[in-house]
Scaffold this active site. Structure first.
Site, PDB file in Angstrom:
ATOM      1  N   GLY A 101       0.840  -1.206   0.000  1.00  0.00           N
ATOM      2  CA  GLY A 101       0.000   0.000   0.000  1.00  0.00           C
ATOM      3  C   GLY A 101       0.866   1.244   0.000  1.00  0.00           C
TER       4      GLY A 101
ATOM      5  N   ARG B  73       4.183 -15.827  -5.316  1.00  0.00           N
ATOM      6  CA  ARG B  73       2.777 -16.265  -5.232  1.00  0.00           C
ATOM      7  C   ARG B  73       1.929 -15.276  -6.020  1.00  0.00           C
ATOM      8  NH1 ARG B  73       2.087 -15.658   0.555  1.00  0.00           N
ATOM      9  NH2 ARG B  73       4.154 -14.770   0.402  1.00  0.00           N
TER      10      ARG B  73
ATOM     11  N   ASP C 131       5.860  -5.448   5.421  1.00  0.00           N
ATOM     12  CA  ASP C 131       6.182  -6.856   5.684  1.00  0.00           C
ATOM     13  C   ASP C 131       5.945  -7.759   4.471  1.00  0.00           C
ATOM     14  OD1 ASP C 131       3.479  -6.383   6.003  1.00  0.00           O
ATOM     15  OD2 ASP C 131       3.222  -7.837   7.602  1.00  0.00           O
TER      16      ASP C 131
ATOM     17  N   THR D 279       5.523   1.808   5.934  1.00  0.00           N
ATOM     18  CA  THR D 279       4.118   1.464   6.181  1.00  0.00           C
ATOM     19  C   THR D 279       3.537   2.400   7.236  1.00  0.00           C
ATOM     20  OG1 THR D 279       2.553  -0.095   7.171  1.00  0.00           O
ATOM     21  CG2 THR D 279       4.828  -0.478   7.711  1.00  0.00           C
TER      22      THR D 279
ATOM     23  N   ASP E 110       1.408   1.432   9.150  1.00  0.00           N
ATOM     24  CA  ASP E 110       1.077   0.552  10.279  1.00  0.00           C
ATOM     25  C   ASP E 110       2.206   0.465  11.313  1.00  0.00           C
ATOM     26  OD1 ASP E 110      -1.100   0.036   8.655  1.00  0.00           O
ATOM     27  OD2 ASP E 110      -0.355  -1.898   7.951  1.00  0.00           O
TER      28      ASP E 110
ATOM     29  N   ASP F  87       4.464  -1.696  11.560  1.00  0.00           N
ATOM     30  CA  ASP F  87       4.490  -3.063  12.097  1.00  0.00           C
ATOM     31  C   ASP F  87       5.616  -3.919  11.518  1.00  0.00           C
ATOM     32  OD1 ASP F  87       3.517  -3.262   9.532  1.00  0.00           O
ATOM     33  OD2 ASP F  87       1.828  -4.547  10.027  1.00  0.00           O
TER      34      ASP F  87
ATOM     35  N   ARG G  35      -3.927  -2.821  10.569  1.00  0.00           N
ATOM     36  CA  ARG G  35      -3.975  -4.284  10.466  1.00  0.00           C
ATOM     37  C   ARG G  35      -3.809  -4.957  11.831  1.00  0.00           C
ATOM     38  NH1 ARG G  35      -1.505  -7.212   5.662  1.00  0.00           N
ATOM     39  NH2 ARG G  35       0.453  -6.811   6.693  1.00  0.00           N
TER      40      ARG G  35
HETATM   41  O1  F6P Z   1      -0.835  -1.857   5.340  1.00  0.00           O
HETATM   42  C1  F6P Z   1      -1.365  -0.596   5.059  1.00  0.00           C
HETATM   43  C2  F6P Z   1      -2.872  -0.621   5.074  1.00  0.00           C
HETATM   44  O2  F6P Z   1      -3.343   0.688   4.852  1.00  0.00           O
HETATM   45  C3  F6P Z   1      -3.491  -1.227   6.322  1.00  0.00           C
HETATM   46  O3  F6P Z   1      -3.466  -0.358   7.420  1.00  0.00           O
HETATM   47  C4  F6P Z   1      -4.857  -1.574   5.814  1.00  0.00           C
HETATM   48  O4  F6P Z   1      -5.430  -2.619   6.578  1.00  0.00           O
HETATM   49  C5  F6P Z   1      -4.589  -2.031   4.403  1.00  0.00           C
HETATM   50  O5  F6P Z   1      -3.366  -1.443   4.012  1.00  0.00           O
HETATM   51  C6  F6P Z   1      -5.660  -1.637   3.420  1.00  0.00           C
HETATM   52  O6  F6P Z   1      -5.387  -2.214   2.200  1.00  0.00           O
HETATM   53  P1  F6P Z   1      -6.095  -1.799   0.841  1.00  0.00           P
HETATM   54  O7  F6P Z   1      -5.389  -0.573   0.302  1.00  0.00           O
HETATM   55  O8  F6P Z   1      -5.899  -2.989  -0.040  1.00  0.00           O
HETATM   56  O9  F6P Z   1      -7.526  -1.504   1.138  1.00  0.00           O
END
Ligand code: F6P
Length: 363
Positions: free
Chosen positions: A15, A82, A118, A140, A142, A144, A186
């Site tokens: 993302g 994958r 990650d 990120t 997050d 994390d 997440r």
């Molecule tokens: O990992 C970044 C993040 O924004 C998370 O916080 C969230 O759960 C996820 O990506 C959302 O993903 P998408 O852009 O596929 O909706």
């Protein structure tokens, strides 16, 4: 070693988040100045799989420091080990790493700078196994990624989320409501914890501490009894009730990481309204948290990370990801961080400090 590297590729996986362009700029300017050619790969690993890339010049990366998003494009569904392909009406995961290696050879890439979280670092570890020279940069919102105290993008997201919580405060107060604000992050609660503390949330719900709805309801009614008249709940999207499950918003069968969380704010808000008879609303901040210009702290961090990534390239420090630990920028092996999540430790100073100012974690 530096004279051996003629051409490098750079990609932004997973993302997007504020600060990606600042890293692209730092790596590209340093590498061009160091006599390397730089190629920008489109849309993360997808561009490597589909052989889509373009040369990057000083002009291409000029004036992008403050821009959110990524000039290269991103994709959080493609991992060469994958890769989802549609066969006989269903998705099947294929290993296309050999194709990626071939594309890198055809493009004359001596090394790759892979910027991501990650999932992206797991993909990078898979490419290292195939003999590619890779340097990682941790990104990120997050926060994390295992092995680093901080990822760029997090501070900007905390800033955006805090601003939203501040704004929710005034309307919560006017209408004497419970407002449950859902934050991304997440399986880790860093974003909810940090924005919750900064925004003065009365209740913070994070995945690491399963919540008891009775306790959350108690916190709301207690505030009303003390004349506060409103309650702000900051809920990480991965927060779950005691004995319950995380709430899944959707599942992408064409993604190596298929689960998207979402819905906890509505769940908590509805239950609290039933249990307390207090008026309650759910607010989902969503992708707003990934947008906008990076904060100054993220601009500095991203530039330092980008510079350090270049230094790894220059000195042959392949297979390593840049990290910051205890205020020092360093690097560790990418395989060490793959498939791991850095969650909030229960004794984290942030949790202790929040509890000390009477914030409830619903436990
Ligand atoms: O990992 C970044 C993040 O924004 C998370 O916080 C969230 O759960 C996820 O990506 C959302 O993903 P998408 O852009 O596929 O909706």
């Amino acid at each position: 070693m530096s004279n051996k590297l003629k051409r490098i590729g750079i990609l932004t996986g997973g993302g997007d988040c504020p600060g990606l362009n600042a890293v692209i700029r730092a790596v590209t300017k340093a590498a061009l100045s160091g006599g390397m050619e730089v190629v920008g790969i489109a849309d993360g690993y997808l561009g490597l799989i589909e052989n889509r890339y373009r040369p990057l010049t000083f002009d291409d990366v000029s004036s992008i420091l403050t821009q959110g998003g990524t000039i290269l494009g991103a994709c959080n569904k493609s991992n060469p080990a994958r890769y989802a392909v549609r066969e006989d009406g269903r998705w099947v995961m294929r290993d296309v790493r050999d194709r990626v290696v071939r594309h890198c050879e055809q493009a004359g890439l001596d090394a790759l700078v892979i910027i991501g979280g990650d999932g992206t670092m797991s993909g990078a570890a898979d490419l290292i196994e195939r003999g590619l020279n890779v340097v990682g940069v941790p990104k990120t919102i997050d926060n994390d990624l295992w092995g680093t105290d901080i990822t760029f993008g997090h501070d900007s997201a905390v800033n955006t989320a805090t601003d939203a919580i501040d704004k929710v405060h005034t309307t919560a107060s006017s209408h004497h409501r419970v407002m449950v604000v859902e934050l991304m992050g997440r399986y880790a609660g860093w974003l909810a914890l940090h924005a919750g503390i900064a925004g003065g949330a009365d209740v913070i719900l994070i995945p690491e501490i399963p919540f008891d709805l009775e306790k959350v309801a108690e916190a709301c009614t207690r505030r009303n009894k003390h004349g506060r008249g409103f309650t702000i709940v900051a809920a990480g999207e991965g927060a779950k009730p005691l004995g319950g499950e995380q709430i899944v918003d959707r599942v992408y069968e064409d993604s190596p990481d298929p689960i998207r969380l979402g819905g906890v704010a509505k769940f908590v808000s509805d239950r609290i309204e039933q249990m307390t008879r207090l008026d309650s609303r759910a607010i989902v901040l969503g992708h707003v948290q990934r947008g906008g210009t990076p904060t100054p702290r993220d601009r500095v961090l991203a530039t330092q990370f980008g510079y350090h990534a270049y230094e790894l390239l220059r000195t042959g420090g392949f297979g390593r990801v840049v990290v910051e630990t205890e205020g020092r920028i360093d690097s560790i092996p990418i395989p060490d961080v793959a498939d791991k999540v850095r969650t909030v430790p229960p004794d984290h100073i942030g949790i202790q400090a929040a509890r000390a100012v009477k914030t409830s974690f619903g436990d």
